[in-house]
Design a protein around this motif. Structure first.
Motif, PDB file in Angstrom:
ATOM      1  N   GLU A 207       0.735  -1.189   0.012  1.00  0.00           N
ATOM      2  CA  GLU A 207       0.012  -0.039   0.060  1.00  0.00           C
ATOM      3  C   GLU A 207       0.805   1.350   0.179  1.00  0.00           C
ATOM      4  O   GLU A 207       0.502   2.252  -0.656  1.00  0.00           O
ATOM      5  CB  GLU A 207      -1.111   0.026   1.070  1.00  0.00           C
ATOM      6  CG  GLU A 207      -2.066  -1.006   1.168  1.00  0.00           C
ATOM      7  CD  GLU A 207      -2.620  -1.046   2.636  1.00  0.00           C
ATOM      8  OE1 GLU A 207      -3.506  -2.260   2.666  1.00  0.00           O
ATOM      9  OE2 GLU A 207      -2.284  -0.710   3.427  1.00  0.00           O
TER      10      GLU A 207
ATOM     11  N   GLY B  95       2.124   1.670  -3.320  1.00  0.00           N
ATOM     12  CA  GLY B  95       1.107   1.900  -4.328  1.00  0.00           C
ATOM     13  C   GLY B  95       1.364   0.979  -5.412  1.00  0.00           C
ATOM     14  O   GLY B  95       0.796   1.443  -6.532  1.00  0.00           O
TER      15      GLY B  95
ATOM     16  N   CYS C 186       6.705   5.418  -8.591  1.00  0.00           N
ATOM     17  CA  CYS C 186       5.876   4.992  -7.619  1.00  0.00           C
ATOM     18  C   CYS C 186       5.032   6.190  -6.794  1.00  0.00           C
ATOM     19  O   CYS C 186       5.356   7.171  -6.868  1.00  0.00           O
ATOM     20  CB  CYS C 186       6.468   4.151  -6.283  1.00  0.00           C
ATOM     21  SG  CYS C 186       6.559   2.383  -7.263  1.00  0.00           S
ATOM     22  N   LYS C 187       4.437   5.768  -5.751  1.00  0.00           N
ATOM     23  CA  LYS C 187       3.486   6.963  -4.898  1.00  0.00           C
ATOM     24  C   LYS C 187       4.302   7.914  -4.226  1.00  0.00           C
ATOM     25  O   LYS C 187       3.954   8.939  -4.204  1.00  0.00           O
ATOM     26  CB  LYS C 187       2.609   5.886  -4.147  1.00  0.00           C
ATOM     27  CG  LYS C 187       1.452   6.740  -3.323  1.00  0.00           C
ATOM     28  CD  LYS C 187       0.343   5.925  -2.918  1.00  0.00           C
ATOM     29  CE  LYS C 187       0.680   5.700  -1.467  1.00  0.00           C
ATOM     30  NZ  LYS C 187      -0.542   4.586  -0.792  1.00  0.00           N
ATOM     31  N   LYS C 188       5.266   7.432  -3.548  1.00  0.00           N
ATOM     32  CA  LYS C 188       6.193   8.141  -2.563  1.00  0.00           C
ATOM     33  C   LYS C 188       7.436   8.312  -3.190  1.00  0.00           C
ATOM     34  O   LYS C 188       8.042   7.525  -3.888  1.00  0.00           O
ATOM     35  CB  LYS C 188       5.923   7.616  -1.160  1.00  0.00           C
ATOM     36  CG  LYS C 188       4.485   7.656  -0.574  1.00  0.00           C
ATOM     37  CD  LYS C 188       4.640   7.171   0.890  1.00  0.00           C
ATOM     38  CE  LYS C 188       3.304   7.425   1.443  1.00  0.00           C
ATOM     39  NZ  LYS C 188       3.491   6.713   2.897  1.00  0.00           N
TER      40      LYS C 188
END
Ligand SMILES: [Zn+2]
Lengths: 134, 391
Positions: B53, B56, B237-239
């Motif tokens: 999570e 992501g 990616c998300k972060k």
């Protein structure tokens, strides 16, 4: 001498059987290499320094100095674990017994003594030279 | 080491894109209350889900798995529900090194590194003649008759000699536990959040003198996971990714049972080689490091790492701690999460989580300002390893 301590029994192997037989007779045997001349601890057949298999038992002096130590306060009775540098060169893990733990110092001269286990083995331990001779 | 070719080929290749962990505080309370929330696999699975999570990404993207030492690899794959094309069972440090190499070599693209340990609820024994695999690590068998049956005894004897040789005092040692408690008091995930003072430390009882209670790590249940991939992919990616700029390892295993590498050499030859490798690969030095994460089964690892990796000279750790500082208040903050002493004892795995969060700037009140490089060091059981994380 052991203050009621219960000792974990040593587990002699093919390489250390003679060492434990020696302590039972009050002899402190050290393993030395005939090829490079160096003594080592723990006792091995193959020399850790030069890989020679020309190693042999020699009578140790049973004397050394305290390299460092720790008082095990968690256990009752307390006991003193120590890393002792033998006059033959190597340093071994052992205990200091028959001593005042508070007065021990790194560098103190010590001499071997033997403490019996429940199964009758003799554990080599060390005691301060000054107190041992008193 | 100097005659060997130091490679920079791995610099900036791999990155951590996601991290996750179990609820250490709640699980610690539950276990102390007599219940057992999960087994080792369960803790790992929870951490794995959260790491996905955090990154992501979907589980289907995972094609490599590193599983930690307590859990059988095949079973961990089964519990996580994955069929990887590459994998190995390894501790945190060797796992990170292996995963980065596997990604670099094209054996896989996205590696999950998963650790779960029910050591507290399972009452895993880290003392005694068979502690930590006594048969595998000969020292426990050899030295057990003399009551030398724990890592604490080893580090106590090491610290006594270090104090004798360098003038390091118990008060200097206290600074480590006090600083890490300051850090954990600012960390909502930390098990121990109550600040302590130098006086609290000095008044606490000895376990193996000169080690006090506060010098020992916690023992708790839990899990940690992170997701590694190429730095290039991680940037999508998300972060923000934590990129691995340097990795180094050196083993001191000769005379391991005799304990010479640790008690006589304080890991120094290994640390020196690792510093050359890891800092060399990253193209930086200790002065460029924003904070350190040090494997701290015992607090004494910290002064040894400061000296061994060149943050100060040999014998200067006491002065460095006093004059420069190792807390978030001044100097180079060490173990900004609280580490094993105060956050959670996840055998080096939780230190990676903190390194990633510091690089991302996610740490709130314990955030190191303008965090550019994080140095993780692990010097245990004859092996010295380091990772340099950055942007
Ligand atoms: Zn030899």
């Amino acid at each position: 001498m052991s203050d009621g301590r219960i000792f974990i029994e040593p587990v002699p192997t093919a390489e250390t059987e003679a060492f434990w037989a020696g302590t039972a007779e009050g002899r402190f045997l050290v393993r030395r290499c005939r090829s490079c001349g160096k003594a080592h601890w723990y006792p091995r057949t193959i020399c850790p320094f030069c890989s020679s298999d020309e190693t042999e038992w020699v009578e140790g002096t049973g004397e050394g100095t305290i390299y460092s130590f720790s008082i095990m306060r968690r256990a009752k009775p307390n006991y003193v674990m120590a890393y002792v540098t033998l006059t033959e060169g190597p340093t071994m893990m052992t205990n200091i017994v028959d001593c005042d733990p508070e007065s021990l110092r790194i560098g103190d001269a010590v001499r071997v003594t033997y403490v019996k286990t429940a199964e009758g083995r003799a554990l080599p331990m060390f005691t301060p030279k000054s107190e041992a001779s008193a | 080491m100097s005659e060997k070719q130091l490679s920079r080929a791995m610099a900036g290749v791999a990155a951590i894109a996601g991290v996750g962990h179990s609820d250490w505080i709640a699980d610690y309370a539950a276990v102390r209350g007599g219940t057992k929330p999960h087994d080792s696999f369960g803790y790992g699975a929870i951490a794995f889900k959260r790491a996905l999570e955090d990154a992501g990404i979907d589980k289907s993207e995972i094609d490599g798995l590193v599983s930690g030492p307590p859990t059988a690899h095949e079973r961990m794959c089964e519990v996580l529900g994955i069929d990887p094309r590459w994998g190995v069972q390894a501790d945190a440090m060797m796992g990170i090194q292996a995963a980065a190499l596997a990604i670099h070599g094209g054996m896989c693209e996205v590696v999950a590194l998963v650790y779960g340990n029910d050591q507290r609820s399972a009452a895993v024994n880290y003392g005694g003649s068979n502690a930590a695999g006594g048969n595998a690590f000969l020292s426990y068998i050899y030295h057990a008759p003399w009551g030398f049956t724990s890592q604490g005894a080893l580090y106590a004897i090491m610290l006594r000699r270090f104090m004798h040789d360098t003038g390091f005092s118990e008060r200097d040692m206290a600074e480590v536990a006090v600083a890490q408690r300051l850090h954990s008091s600012l960390n909502p995930h930390a098990i121990m959040q109550k600040r302590i003072t130098i006086e609290d430390y000095l008044a606490s009882h000895y376990v193996t003198e000169p080690l006090h209670l506060f010098d020992y790590c916690l023992i708790n249940d839990g899990g940690v996971a992170f997701i590694m991939m190429s730095a290039e992919r991680a940037r999508r990616c998300k972060k923000k990714p934590a990129v691995i700029h340097g990795i180094g390892r050196y083993d001191l295993s000769r005379e391991a049972t005799s304990l010479t590498p640790r008690l006589t050499n304080f890991y120094r030859p290994a640390q020196k080689a690792v510093a050359e490798q890891a800092f060399g690969m990253a193209g930086i030095g200790p002065k460029d490091v924003s904070c350190m994460q040090v494997y701290d089964s015992f607090s004494v690892h910290v002064p040894l790492a400061l000296e061994g990796y060149g943050y100060c000279g040999y014998g200067e750790a006491a002065r460095f701690i006093r004059e420069t500082g190792i807390s978030l208040e001044r100097g180079i903050p060490v173990n900004t999460s609280g580490g094993h002493l105060s956050e959670s004892y996840m055998q080096g795995w939780n230190h990676q989580v903190e390194a990633v969060r510091q690089i991302r700037g996610e740490c709130g009140p314990r955030q190191v300002p303008d965090c550019r490089f994080v140095h993780y060091s692990s010097d245990v059981a004859g092996k010295a390893l380091s990772i340099i994380y950055g942007h």
